[in-house]
Design a protein around this motif. Structure first.
Motif, mmCIF file in Angstrom:
data_model
loop_
_atom_site.group_PDB
_atom_site.id
_atom_site.type_symbol
_atom_site.label_atom_id
_atom_site.label_comp_id
_atom_site.label_asym_id
_atom_site.label_seq_id
_atom_site.Cartn_x
_atom_site.Cartn_y
_atom_site.Cartn_z
ATOM 1 N N ALA A 68 -6.122 -5.463 -4.226
ATOM 2 C CA ALA A 68 -6.279 -6.739 -3.522
ATOM 3 C C ALA A 68 -4.944 -7.422 -3.245
ATOM 4 O O ALA A 68 -4.884 -8.616 -2.967
ATOM 5 C CB ALA A 68 -7.218 -7.681 -4.279
ATOM 6 N N LYS A 69 -3.882 -6.630 -3.309
ATOM 7 C CA LYS A 69 -2.551 -7.181 -3.048
ATOM 8 C C LYS A 69 -2.259 -7.066 -1.553
ATOM 9 O O LYS A 69 -2.498 -6.016 -0.956
ATOM 10 C CB LYS A 69 -1.509 -6.380 -3.855
ATOM 11 N N GLN A 70 -1.743 -8.142 -0.981
ATOM 12 C CA GLN A 70 -1.477 -8.133 0.449
ATOM 13 C C GLN A 70 -0.058 -7.663 0.771
ATOM 14 O O GLN A 70 0.890 -8.064 0.102
ATOM 15 C CB GLN A 70 -1.654 -9.544 1.012
ATOM 16 N N SER A 176 6.912 -10.579 0.804
ATOM 17 C CA SER A 176 5.973 -9.483 1.017
ATOM 18 C C SER A 176 6.419 -8.593 2.179
ATOM 19 O O SER A 176 6.336 -7.365 2.121
ATOM 20 C CB SER A 176 4.579 -10.048 1.286
ATOM 21 N N TYR A 177 6.924 -9.212 3.237
ATOM 22 C CA TYR A 177 7.416 -8.454 4.390
ATOM 23 C C TYR A 177 8.605 -7.587 4.008
ATOM 24 O O TYR A 177 8.761 -6.470 4.487
ATOM 25 C CB TYR A 177 7.802 -9.424 5.512
ATOM 26 N N LEU B 147 6.079 -0.320 1.474
ATOM 27 C CA LEU B 147 5.580 -1.606 0.978
ATOM 28 C C LEU B 147 4.574 -1.431 -0.149
ATOM 29 O O LEU B 147 4.539 -2.230 -1.086
ATOM 30 C CB LEU B 147 4.926 -2.399 2.121
ATOM 31 N N THR B 148 3.749 -0.395 -0.051
ATOM 32 C CA THR B 148 2.616 -0.311 -0.964
ATOM 33 C C THR B 148 2.762 0.710 -2.088
ATOM 34 O O THR B 148 2.049 0.617 -3.081
ATOM 35 C CB THR B 148 1.325 0.086 -0.203
ATOM 36 N N LYS B 152 6.579 8.041 -6.605
ATOM 37 C CA LYS B 152 5.642 9.124 -6.920
ATOM 38 C C LYS B 152 4.505 9.200 -5.902
ATOM 39 O O LYS B 152 4.148 10.278 -5.424
ATOM 40 C CB LYS B 152 5.065 8.917 -8.327
ATOM 41 N N GLN B 153 3.960 8.056 -5.565
ATOM 42 C CA GLN B 153 2.875 8.042 -4.580
ATOM 43 C C GLN B 153 3.354 8.501 -3.213
ATOM 44 O O GLN B 153 2.636 9.209 -2.502
ATOM 45 C CB GLN B 153 2.277 6.631 -4.476
ATOM 46 N N ARG B 154 4.570 8.103 -2.835
ATOM 47 C CA ARG B 154 5.103 8.528 -1.543
ATOM 48 C C ARG B 154 5.298 10.041 -1.534
ATOM 49 O O ARG B 154 5.022 10.710 -0.545
ATOM 50 C CB ARG B 154 6.442 7.830 -1.245
ATOM 51 N N TYR B 155 5.746 10.560 -2.680
ATOM 52 C CA TYR B 155 5.916 12.013 -2.784
ATOM 53 C C TYR B 155 4.574 12.732 -2.648
ATOM 54 O O TYR B 155 4.448 13.689 -1.877
ATOM 55 C CB TYR B 155 6.574 12.366 -4.121
ATOM 56 N N GLU B 156 3.586 12.254 -3.349
ATOM 57 C CA GLU B 156 2.263 12.888 -3.294
ATOM 58 C C GLU B 156 1.657 12.801 -1.894
ATOM 59 O O GLU B 156 0.971 13.712 -1.435
ATOM 60 C CB GLU B 156 1.330 12.252 -4.338
#
Lengths: 189, 189
Positions: A68-70, A176-177, B147-148, B152-156
DNA sequence: TTGAAAAAGTGATATTTGTCACACCGTCTT
DNA sequence: AAGACGGTGTGACAAATATCACTTTTTCAA
């Protein structure tokens, strides 16, 4: 009303030139819409029927993750085109939300009308190609800033390159941007 | 030679359809070039005369910062279009370098020829608009991943979405593309 | 075949950034 | 005037990642 027509025409004619008849015909394909501060134009899961040309005001395109993070993907102010391009072009549902940060006036163009404009007046396809290339280059620059710069450098880059925008948004949104927490941005200042 | 023609034609006809005459005329505007592994196609400070269509092989677009550290902006393999778009469209000097990771065969198109193709055959302008939009969307997705997601997640994400590419590049390059240090990527595996 | 160079792994430590908790301030509403 | 609320600043600590130094493995060409 005429200032609206002028605004769009001036914008398009920065790149291509149009006769009065051509422009009038083009303009007929847009609809006008007005939104209030904090109003949602579309949100996650909804169909995205238009690409929006911002006449005045300020909107933000955002993504909400599983926690739920923007995350703020991009801002659009006067003279910018904005939408969820994936959903718009594929007539599918949005993964993003588009929300007004200020009272905003926009011109709206459906995908069918967009394609009709491009097919009928080649100059318009040329116009949108140039716009798209500029958008692509802008995104590439932003990627480069993530690769090369610290949060502080990205912030300073914003200040020098988009001072008007920085004035108009709360620092929490700017954070955030930029991809940093509100607290980190606060300490950077 | 015919396999080269076929490769380009098949690629373009995924999006628009062309008569034999139209395609032959289009094809005449390209030149063929071949580069060896590790060869530089252009580097920082040089003019960028072409946009490149990769027939086979693999190239990487990179930026070198003041500390002489290299950052990888994008890879291009078969069926991708690549160049320093800023320098190409503005006929200015490159801020990036384009280098071959493998022996690479490419078709090259100058800006003048690009504009001639677009102006003469509207379908080609339409083709490049679609390509540009796809590129823009891809860049926006990559921004969203910064941003999100954690390293590790970017690698996967790379592993699942571009497994073929991951096989063909050293991990140090993948690290640079993902925006993490070589050592961190090594520990993530 | 072998030796040099490139690529990859790893330990120790420093730096950057995130998270949580809370304080402060101004604005708006009632 | 009081309270609610959004926006912001900050201290303490945790987590992620970078950096440096070194070793090991792989590749490749003489």
């Amino acid at each position: 009303m005429n200032d609206i027509k002028d605004k769009l025409r001036t914008h398009i004619e920065k790149m291509i030139s149009l006769s009065d008849d051509e422009f009038s015909w083009i303009y007929e394909h847009f609809t006008f819409q007005e939104f209030k501060k904090n109003e949602l134009i579309f949100e996650e899961g909804q169909p995205v029927k238009h690409v929006y040309f911002v006449l005045s005001g300020l909107v933000v395109l955002s993504y909400t993750d599983r926690d739920a993070k923007q995350h703020l993907i991009s801002f659009a102010m006067e003279d910018w085109w904005e939408t969820d391009f994936v959903a718009f072009y594929s007539k599918s549902r949005s993964t993003f939300a588009l929300k007004c940060i200020e009272n905003t006036k926009m011109l709206c163009l459906t995908l069918d009308h967009f394609e009709k404009l491009c097919a009928t007046i080649q100059k318009m396809e040329h116009f949108f190609l140039k716009k798209s290339i500029a958008g692509h280059i802008g995104s590439q620059q932003r990627i480069l800033s993530f690769l090369t710069s610290s949060a502080k450098q990205r912030y300073e880059h914003m200040i020098t390159n988009h001072p008007a925008l920085v004035q108009r948004i709360p620092k929490s949104m700017l954070a955030s941007y930029l991809g940093v927490s509100r607290e980190t941005l606060s300490r950077i200042l």
